[in-house]
Design a protein around this motif. Structure first.
Motif, PDB file in Angstrom:
ATOM      1  N   MET A 174      14.414  -1.114  -1.482  1.00  0.00           N
ATOM      2  CA  MET A 174      13.494   0.088  -1.833  1.00  0.00           C
ATOM      3  C   MET A 174      14.235   1.137  -2.835  1.00  0.00           C
ATOM      4  O   MET A 174      15.553   1.141  -3.086  1.00  0.00           O
ATOM      5  CB  MET A 174      13.444   1.018  -0.379  1.00  0.00           C
ATOM      6  CG  MET A 174      12.702   0.399   0.841  1.00  0.00           C
ATOM      7  SD  MET A 174      11.300  -0.624   0.109  1.00  0.00           S
ATOM      8  CE  MET A 174      10.333   0.676  -0.399  1.00  0.00           C
ATOM      9  N   GLY A 175      13.481   1.846  -3.624  1.00  0.00           N
ATOM     10  CA  GLY A 175      14.170   2.697  -4.440  1.00  0.00           C
ATOM     11  C   GLY A 175      15.025   3.955  -3.909  1.00  0.00           C
ATOM     12  O   GLY A 175      14.991   4.060  -2.871  1.00  0.00           O
ATOM     13  N   ARG A 176      15.936   4.520  -4.865  1.00  0.00           N
ATOM     14  CA  ARG A 176      17.110   5.279  -4.098  1.00  0.00           C
ATOM     15  C   ARG A 176      16.475   6.632  -3.595  1.00  0.00           C
ATOM     16  O   ARG A 176      17.359   7.207  -3.141  1.00  0.00           O
ATOM     17  CB  ARG A 176      17.907   5.243  -5.524  1.00  0.00           C
ATOM     18  CG  ARG A 176      18.789   3.912  -5.632  1.00  0.00           C
ATOM     19  CD  ARG A 176      19.511   3.997  -6.914  1.00  0.00           C
ATOM     20  NE  ARG A 176      20.297   2.960  -7.221  1.00  0.00           N
ATOM     21  CZ  ARG A 176      19.832   1.697  -7.466  1.00  0.00           C
ATOM     22  NH1 ARG A 176      18.424   1.581  -7.760  1.00  0.00           N
ATOM     23  NH2 ARG A 176      20.571   0.539  -7.583  1.00  0.00           N
ATOM     24  N   SER A 196       0.866  -1.121  -0.053  1.00  0.00           N
ATOM     25  CA  SER A 196      -0.081   0.033  -0.012  1.00  0.00           C
ATOM     26  C   SER A 196       0.827   1.233   0.017  1.00  0.00           C
ATOM     27  O   SER A 196       1.767   1.366   0.771  1.00  0.00           O
ATOM     28  CB  SER A 196      -0.884   0.206   1.235  1.00  0.00           C
ATOM     29  OG  SER A 196      -1.589   1.107   1.215  1.00  0.00           O
ATOM     30  N   ASN A 197       0.478   2.256  -0.833  1.00  0.00           N
ATOM     31  CA  ASN A 197       1.077   3.546  -0.745  1.00  0.00           C
ATOM     32  C   ASN A 197       0.166   4.773  -0.415  1.00  0.00           C
ATOM     33  O   ASN A 197       0.076   5.647  -0.803  1.00  0.00           O
ATOM     34  CB  ASN A 197       1.451   4.048  -2.459  1.00  0.00           C
ATOM     35  CG  ASN A 197       2.341   5.058  -2.105  1.00  0.00           C
ATOM     36  OD1 ASN A 197       3.005   5.363  -0.932  1.00  0.00           O
ATOM     37  ND2 ASN A 197       2.716   5.832  -3.398  1.00  0.00           N
ATOM     38  N   ALA A 198      -0.961   4.119   0.630  1.00  0.00           N
ATOM     39  CA  ALA A 198      -1.704   5.145   1.310  1.00  0.00           C
ATOM     40  C   ALA A 198      -0.835   6.318   1.956  1.00  0.00           C
ATOM     41  O   ALA A 198      -0.055   6.070   2.624  1.00  0.00           O
ATOM     42  CB  ALA A 198      -2.521   4.366   2.459  1.00  0.00           C
ATOM     43  N   TYR A 199      -1.521   7.214   1.763  1.00  0.00           N
ATOM     44  CA  TYR A 199      -0.776   8.670   2.372  1.00  0.00           C
ATOM     45  C   TYR A 199       0.314   9.001   1.404  1.00  0.00           C
ATOM     46  O   TYR A 199       0.718  10.165   1.835  1.00  0.00           O
ATOM     47  CB  TYR A 199      -0.559   8.448   3.749  1.00  0.00           C
ATOM     48  CG  TYR A 199      -1.695   8.292   4.713  1.00  0.00           C
ATOM     49  CD1 TYR A 199      -2.673   9.136   4.825  1.00  0.00           C
ATOM     50  CD2 TYR A 199      -1.792   6.917   5.138  1.00  0.00           C
ATOM     51  CE1 TYR A 199      -3.747   8.941   5.709  1.00  0.00           C
ATOM     52  CE2 TYR A 199      -2.751   6.647   5.993  1.00  0.00           C
ATOM     53  CZ  TYR A 199      -3.903   7.629   6.317  1.00  0.00           C
ATOM     54  OH  TYR A 199      -5.116   6.961   6.892  1.00  0.00           O
ATOM     55  N   GLY A 200       0.753   8.351   0.481  1.00  0.00           N
ATOM     56  CA  GLY A 200       2.041   8.630  -0.372  1.00  0.00           C
ATOM     57  C   GLY A 200       1.719  10.008  -1.324  1.00  0.00           C
ATOM     58  O   GLY A 200       0.537  10.051  -1.633  1.00  0.00           O
ATOM     59  N   LYS A 201       2.620  10.717  -1.549  1.00  0.00           N
ATOM     60  CA  LYS A 201       2.617  11.967  -2.306  1.00  0.00           C
ATOM     61  C   LYS A 201       3.345  11.595  -3.479  1.00  0.00           C
ATOM     62  O   LYS A 201       3.306  12.504  -4.377  1.00  0.00           O
ATOM     63  CB  LYS A 201       2.842  13.090  -1.760  1.00  0.00           C
ATOM     64  CG  LYS A 201       2.491  13.581  -0.275  1.00  0.00           C
ATOM     65  CD  LYS A 201       0.842  13.653  -0.417  1.00  0.00           C
ATOM     66  CE  LYS A 201      -0.059  13.864   0.908  1.00  0.00           C
ATOM     67  NZ  LYS A 201      -1.316  14.302   0.676  1.00  0.00           N
ATOM     68  N   ALA A 202       4.092  10.679  -3.424  1.00  0.00           N
ATOM     69  CA  ALA A 202       5.257  10.218  -4.651  1.00  0.00           C
ATOM     70  C   ALA A 202       5.205   8.626  -4.894  1.00  0.00           C
ATOM     71  O   ALA A 202       4.520   7.933  -3.740  1.00  0.00           O
ATOM     72  CB  ALA A 202       6.417  10.651  -4.291  1.00  0.00           C
ATOM     73  N   PRO A 203       5.322   8.108  -6.046  1.00  0.00           N
ATOM     74  CA  PRO A 203       5.494   6.735  -6.208  1.00  0.00           C
ATOM     75  C   PRO A 203       6.358   5.880  -5.007  1.00  0.00           C
ATOM     76  O   PRO A 203       7.430   6.555  -4.429  1.00  0.00           O
ATOM     77  CB  PRO A 203       5.909   6.577  -7.551  1.00  0.00           C
ATOM     78  CG  PRO A 203       5.605   7.892  -8.210  1.00  0.00           C
ATOM     79  CD  PRO A 203       5.750   8.763  -7.191  1.00  0.00           C
ATOM     80  N   LEU A 204       5.761   4.804  -4.650  1.00  0.00           N
ATOM     81  CA  LEU A 204       6.277   3.988  -3.772  1.00  0.00           C
ATOM     82  C   LEU A 204       7.143   2.921  -4.615  1.00  0.00           C
ATOM     83  O   LEU A 204       6.508   2.093  -5.304  1.00  0.00           O
ATOM     84  CB  LEU A 204       5.220   3.336  -3.008  1.00  0.00           C
ATOM     85  CG  LEU A 204       5.961   2.009  -2.075  1.00  0.00           C
ATOM     86  CD1 LEU A 204       6.705   2.514  -0.992  1.00  0.00           C
ATOM     87  CD2 LEU A 204       4.668   1.461  -1.346  1.00  0.00           C
ATOM     88  N   VAL A 205       8.570   2.800  -4.476  1.00  0.00           N
ATOM     89  CA  VAL A 205       9.412   2.189  -5.514  1.00  0.00           C
ATOM     90  C   VAL A 205      10.002   0.928  -4.663  1.00  0.00           C
ATOM     91  O   VAL A 205      10.853   1.167  -3.715  1.00  0.00           O
ATOM     92  CB  VAL A 205      10.279   2.788  -6.104  1.00  0.00           C
ATOM     93  CG1 VAL A 205      11.214   1.972  -6.986  1.00  0.00           C
ATOM     94  CG2 VAL A 205       9.719   4.028  -7.252  1.00  0.00           C
ATOM     95  N   ILE A 206       9.630  -0.354  -4.951  1.00  0.00           N
ATOM     96  CA  ILE A 206      10.268  -1.347  -4.316  1.00  0.00           C
ATOM     97  C   ILE A 206      10.984  -2.069  -5.579  1.00  0.00           C
ATOM     98  O   ILE A 206      10.470  -2.498  -6.700  1.00  0.00           O
ATOM     99  CB  ILE A 206       9.287  -2.401  -3.715  1.00  0.00           C
ATOM    100  CG1 ILE A 206       8.422  -1.598  -2.549  1.00  0.00           C
ATOM    101  CG2 ILE A 206      10.015  -3.733  -3.295  1.00  0.00           C
ATOM    102  CD1 ILE A 206       7.432  -2.430  -1.909  1.00  0.00           C
ATOM    103  N   GLU A 207      12.379  -2.214  -5.554  1.00  0.00           N
ATOM    104  CA  GLU A 207      12.805  -2.778  -6.673  1.00  0.00           C
ATOM    105  C   GLU A 207      13.482  -4.550  -6.389  1.00  0.00           C
ATOM    106  O   GLU A 207      13.551  -4.917  -7.226  1.00  0.00           O
ATOM    107  CB  GLU A 207      14.418  -2.238  -6.671  1.00  0.00           C
ATOM    108  CG  GLU A 207      14.249  -0.678  -7.014  1.00  0.00           C
ATOM    109  CD  GLU A 207      15.516   0.125  -7.328  1.00  0.00           C
ATOM    110  OE1 GLU A 207      16.721  -0.707  -7.437  1.00  0.00           O
ATOM    111  OE2 GLU A 207      15.598   1.172  -7.648  1.00  0.00           O
TER     112      GLU A 207
END
Length: 422
Positions: free
Chosen positions: A151-153, A82-93
């Motif tokens: 996680m993304g950089r 979930s990216n609830a409350y996120g303001k930018a993409p959630l990136v999992i590599e």
């Protein structure tokens, strides 16, 4: 590195990451998937200098390892992100699940890669949610599993479940998702983040969703011991011989029925759809909420971060109207919902009167499909507005481990696990 090499590297990363274009929220009633473990997210106040309790660990380009305890077994599993409350993409590599070992370590040879649309990583848009591809890993109820996400950089932690009562880990920079060793995992934190569900393929099973505030969340229960009342309920169901009933904990410490909070998340009446109705396999709900609505109105406002705002005045009638909204939402989706009485909290007379009126309505209105009388289970017979001494963790509000166990014992197990309306 040349510009052409940088472009090639970015292209290689993007080719291995699934880009999600839209949120996924609704549970499919015909799905064979059943939620075996879950948690609910709340926003992290975004401040330049937050109080220590709200300082999130640095996760950019690091691996986060979270320990979860599913309450149902299944050969095939999937992870909900979930990216609830996120303001930018959630990136999992890179994402792996393995049988947990000691501390941040995992059992060698048990790690399985988790993919999204066949890709190793995923980019979840702000507010979005996604289920992973199925992974044949073999989940055993009651065992511990480590979910490791590289996680993304540029990734930042902007939402979490703050009171996990579980130690989780952040690595030194780099992809350590496949590491069996704990060596790279130098930082500990006691929150959950973005991994909000573990589901198993178990069409003959179902889930009980426990939702509420800190008393459901297990505030002040023993760290790493799974001594919250939903944990004790899951053990009780399993020990009764019923292996088909899972229990998930969707409590949020500080949460209210009617009011949002900058720290404690959306009002329960608002988040019920995302946190309960969207969970696959949920058939029964146990609702315990309202004491913070009663109390926070009396909390003095203060400068800086005021987690108790808005300091909304409530009445018993207002809370009852909120319960009716949640009951209607549950019944619209065919779920049974049990109302739990509000536990003793040593309240002053005016607030105690609201608690007593609400509890009377819960017990006698027949608006719920059943009643769980936590108040009766925990109160001191000599002073019914207070917790029994051995059930008090020490703050006169939150139960001790023994108190949480007594709550689980007070639940009418046959009625809650069964299929008939009780």
């Amino acid at each position: 590195m040349t510009t052409r090499s940088l472009a090639a590297l970015r292209g290689a990363v993007l080719s291995s990451v699934l880009l999600v274009s839209a949120p996924v929220f609704a549970a499919d009633a015909q799905s064979p998937w059943v939620t075996a473990w879950a948690t609910a997210l709340q926003p992290i106040p975004q401040m330049s200098n937050p109080p220590p309790l709200y300082r999130a660990p640095d996760v950019a380009g690091r691996t986060v390892r979270q320990i979860v305890y599913p309450t149902l077994s299944g050969e095939v599993a999937r992870i909900h992100i979930s990216n609830a409350y996120g303001k930018a993409p959630l990136v999992i590599e890179d994402l792996r699940i393995a049988r947990a070992g000691s501390g941040a370590g995992v059992e060698g040879g048990t790690a399985a890669r988790v993919t999204f649309g066949g890709k190793a990583g995923v980019s979840v848009p702000p507010g979005g949610e996604i289920d992973s591809d199925p992974v044949r890993t073999g989940i055993s109820a009651g065992a511990s599993y480590a979910v490791s996400s590289y996680m993304g950089r540029e990734q930042k932690l902007v939402a979490w479940h703050r009171v996990s009562s579980q130690v989780n880990y952040v690595s030194t920079p780099g992809n350590h998702a496949e590491d069996a060793s704990a060596d790279a995992y130098r930082q500990r934190f006691t929150q959950f983040a973005w991994v909000t569900g573990l589901q198993v393929e178990a069409p003959s099973s179902s889930t009980i969703a426990a939702i509420g505030d800190s008393i459901t969340d297990g505030m002040r229960s023993s760290l790493n011991q799974n001594r919250r009342w939903p944990d004790a309920l899951a053990r009780r169901a399993s020990q009764s011989g019923d292996k088909s009933a899972g229990v998930v904990n969707l409590g949020i410490s500080g949460n209210r029925l009617l009011s949002d909070s900058p720290c404690y998340g959306d009002a329960l009446a608002t988040r019920f759809g995302r946190d309960v109705l969207a969970q696959p396999g949920v058939k029964t709900v146990i609702l315990l909420i309202g004491i913070n609505d009663i109390n926070f109105a009396a909390m003095p406002p203060h400068g800086g971060l005021d987690c108790d705002s808005p300091h909304t005045q409530v009445t018993a009638d207002g809370l009852i109207a909120g319960y009716k909204r949640v009951i209607a939402a549950a019944h619209t989706r065919g779920l049974r919902i049990f109302g739990a009485t509000l536990t003793p909290a040593a309240l002053p007379p005016q607030r105690e009167a609201i608690r007593a009126e609400v509890n009377q309505w819960i017990r006698t209105s027949h608006a719920f499909d059943g009643v769980v009388d936590f108040d009766a289970a925990l109160r001191d017979p000599a002073e019914p507005t207070r917790l029994r001494r051995n059930f008090d963790s020490g703050d006169q509000i939150h139960p001790s481990d023994a108190g949480y166990a007594a709550m689980a014992d007070a639940i009418p197990l046959q009625a809650v696990v069964g299929t008939g309306k009780k």
